[in-house]
Design a protein around this motif. Sequence first.
Motif, PDB file in Angstrom:
ATOM      1  N   SER A 255      -5.470   2.419   9.871  1.00  0.00           N
ATOM      2  CA  SER A 255      -6.565   3.012   9.094  1.00  0.00           C
ATOM      3  C   SER A 255      -6.982   2.063   7.974  1.00  0.00           C
ATOM      4  O   SER A 255      -6.172   1.303   7.438  1.00  0.00           O
ATOM      5  N   GLU A 259      -9.359   5.064   3.989  1.00  0.00           N
ATOM      6  CA  GLU A 259      -8.960   6.138   4.890  1.00  0.00           C
ATOM      7  C   GLU A 259      -7.522   6.552   4.618  1.00  0.00           C
ATOM      8  O   GLU A 259      -7.196   7.746   4.647  1.00  0.00           O
ATOM      9  N   ARG A 260      -6.637   5.602   4.360  1.00  0.00           N
ATOM     10  CA  ARG A 260      -5.241   5.928   4.053  1.00  0.00           C
ATOM     11  C   ARG A 260      -5.137   6.718   2.747  1.00  0.00           C
ATOM     12  O   ARG A 260      -4.358   7.669   2.635  1.00  0.00           O
ATOM     13  N   LEU A 299     -11.137   8.992   9.833  1.00  0.00           N
ATOM     14  CA  LEU A 299      -9.927   9.753  10.153  1.00  0.00           C
ATOM     15  C   LEU A 299     -10.158  10.694  11.331  1.00  0.00           C
ATOM     16  O   LEU A 299      -9.237  10.945  12.123  1.00  0.00           O
ATOM     17  N   SER A 302      -9.995   8.597  14.509  1.00  0.00           N
ATOM     18  CA  SER A 302      -8.633   8.196  14.867  1.00  0.00           C
ATOM     19  C   SER A 302      -7.727   9.394  15.144  1.00  0.00           C
ATOM     20  O   SER A 302      -6.509   9.232  15.295  1.00  0.00           O
TER      21      SER A 302
END
Length: 729
Positions: A255, A259-260, A299, A302
């Motif tokens: 990511s 995003e993390r 996110l 994924s």
Amino acid sequence: MRGHLPDENPGFVGRRTELERVSAALAEHRLVTVTGVGGVGKTRLALRAAHRAADRYPDGAWWTDLTPLDGDRLLVALVADSVDLADHTPGMATTALRRRLADDRLLLVLDSCEHLAEPCARLVAELLAAAPGLTVLATSRRPLGVEGERIVALDPLPPAGRDALELLRRAAGEDFPAAGPAGEICVRLEGIPLALELAAAQIRLQGAEAVRDQLGTRFDAPPAARFDLLAHTERVWPSRHQTLRAAIGWSHELSAPLERLLWARLSVFRGPFDLVSAIAVCAGGPLDPAVLPAALDGLVRSSVVRPPDAGGRFRMLDTIRAYGATWLDRTGETGAVADRHAAHFRGLAVRAETEWHGARQLHWYRTVDAHHTDLRTALDRLLRTDPDAALDLVGSVAFAWSCRGRLREARDGLEQALLLSGARGRTRARALWALGVTLVLQGEFGPAQEVSERCAREARHTEYTEYADRAEHADPADRADPADRVAIAERPGRAPAGVDEDQLATAGRTRSRPGDLTLDAAALAGLLALTTGRPMAAHVVVGHVLDAARGGPADSAARLRCHLVQVFALTGLGRLAEARERALALLARCEELDEHWTRTALEYQLALTGLLEGDPAAAAGHARAMLEGTRALGASLGVALGLDVLATALAAAGDGARAADVSGTGEAYWRSTGQPRRGLPGLRALHEKYTDTVRATLGEPAYEEIFLRALTGLPQDGLDRALRGPRED
């Protein structure tokens, strides 16, 4: 079919043998627990098994998702809500639930019990003992340990088998050959469904070969240190199986940095969330509100966050949320993000209460219902960190919770906040009013009386204090009218030091008469008097306050509630023409405002008036209008009351078959509240009178057959029949 099960996941693959094992176990055992590591597919298997078995249970299959709970305090309330028990009873939390299930043959599914294994075990043991026809299907990472439990251990899909590859194909949207990169991915991920879904998301972004190569470099060696962060390692990530942890860590590594960061911050949500809430809670620092939607989309792509549902709400699987929570803790932001989450939902609660009176009422009522889990999470946080703010939050939403049938949660939150908070003034008065309403709805009239008196004292104290404060800053050139001086003379207490009565009278031009707090306190006292058969007392208490108050009947929610109590009091006193005239005038104002709650109560009152005046056709029309409103509000108690008055109207009109059908449906709704039939004393007498007549006309066996068919059928179907007029059949 009776009951409620979520729709099945269209991505369910294989598990034929395991499904047969669960089905066979359910046929022979009253408690079946599907165990396995996180992400192995326990929920999907249990859902498929429940759908297959549902027809075997006359009273339905019911689903309870336990992942939103962060402790066992609301476990019984959540289970009760999942079986359509809007528990209105006081006393032990399990009493009404045991009574609700005692005579039923149903399947109760408890999903994700591991974090509440011991409380779940105690509850299940108690329910199984009380309800001989109950079967429980549970999912948990470890057994519950209840006597008679049948355990079905769920392993990952065979890594080199057809089912693992098929799951990867469906999730990725590509048709892979059995040999090649996709097959190697399945083997490296050991056939764990959640790990395969995460890999499928990366296949869509990078291709199968790139994913195969990345897994080769990361999974051949022991998991990197960054994947060893989670607390409660043995509970969440069993030492015998680290692959899922590594797969989630791999997705985390792939990511983008923002995003993390978003993943970590989103972990504070316990329930589904929308974009507005995500921005309010998670934006900050490099995660600017302008770029957050793109990070959220990443996110979703994924498969870390599930795509939005029809209401625009996203959600995160508990296993993935737990991983994000660990990273949030690593960043040192856990407390700060939890505080932002609590502040956001406190603001949502206050806004919902502020806009209750008007055209946005139904919107905010549904918003509060949709965000119920996170409102509870925010309340629990504030009870620990800021009890005054907790009192503000729960005082804002408790009335909506009570309308929705969540009386135990409303009472629990209000009592805790009132105990912990030392706040005085409007916040406390509003919370006491909401608690008083909740206690009346539970039939706890003694405690309700005590709270009603406290509410009245707090309201008077608050309004007098505010009034005196304005007096200190009033312009001496102003003059008050004589009515203001009379109102002052009736105020309790003395004028503050340095403020004489003339100054107080001057300030009276701003506020000297009863305000909304006093009006609501009077409405609560009137409601209590009505429900205990004292219409004259109700009429006097609200009449006294309304006579002293300025403004029209619909200028505020509090005024409207007082006028509503007065209308019911007039009905109880037999002043029917006056009651009907006032009710119709208030109804017109509610329709102009697009106000729903008071409108449904007025329709109920007009139905009562029609019955008492000998006009059952008019009574039935108003009862159906009331039922439409209560159905929109999801208020089980309101539906039960409305069905009673409709059944009485039908019986008065001589329509015995319809009266029996509606009465049976009404009994089903009363049982869903955990209470025996209630209502105004006058209606109970009319109901018994006309029901006895149609029983005699129709014949006792025929009446009972129709009544029992409605009682044991789907309550929603019975309500649909009740709402249809004679010409619609």
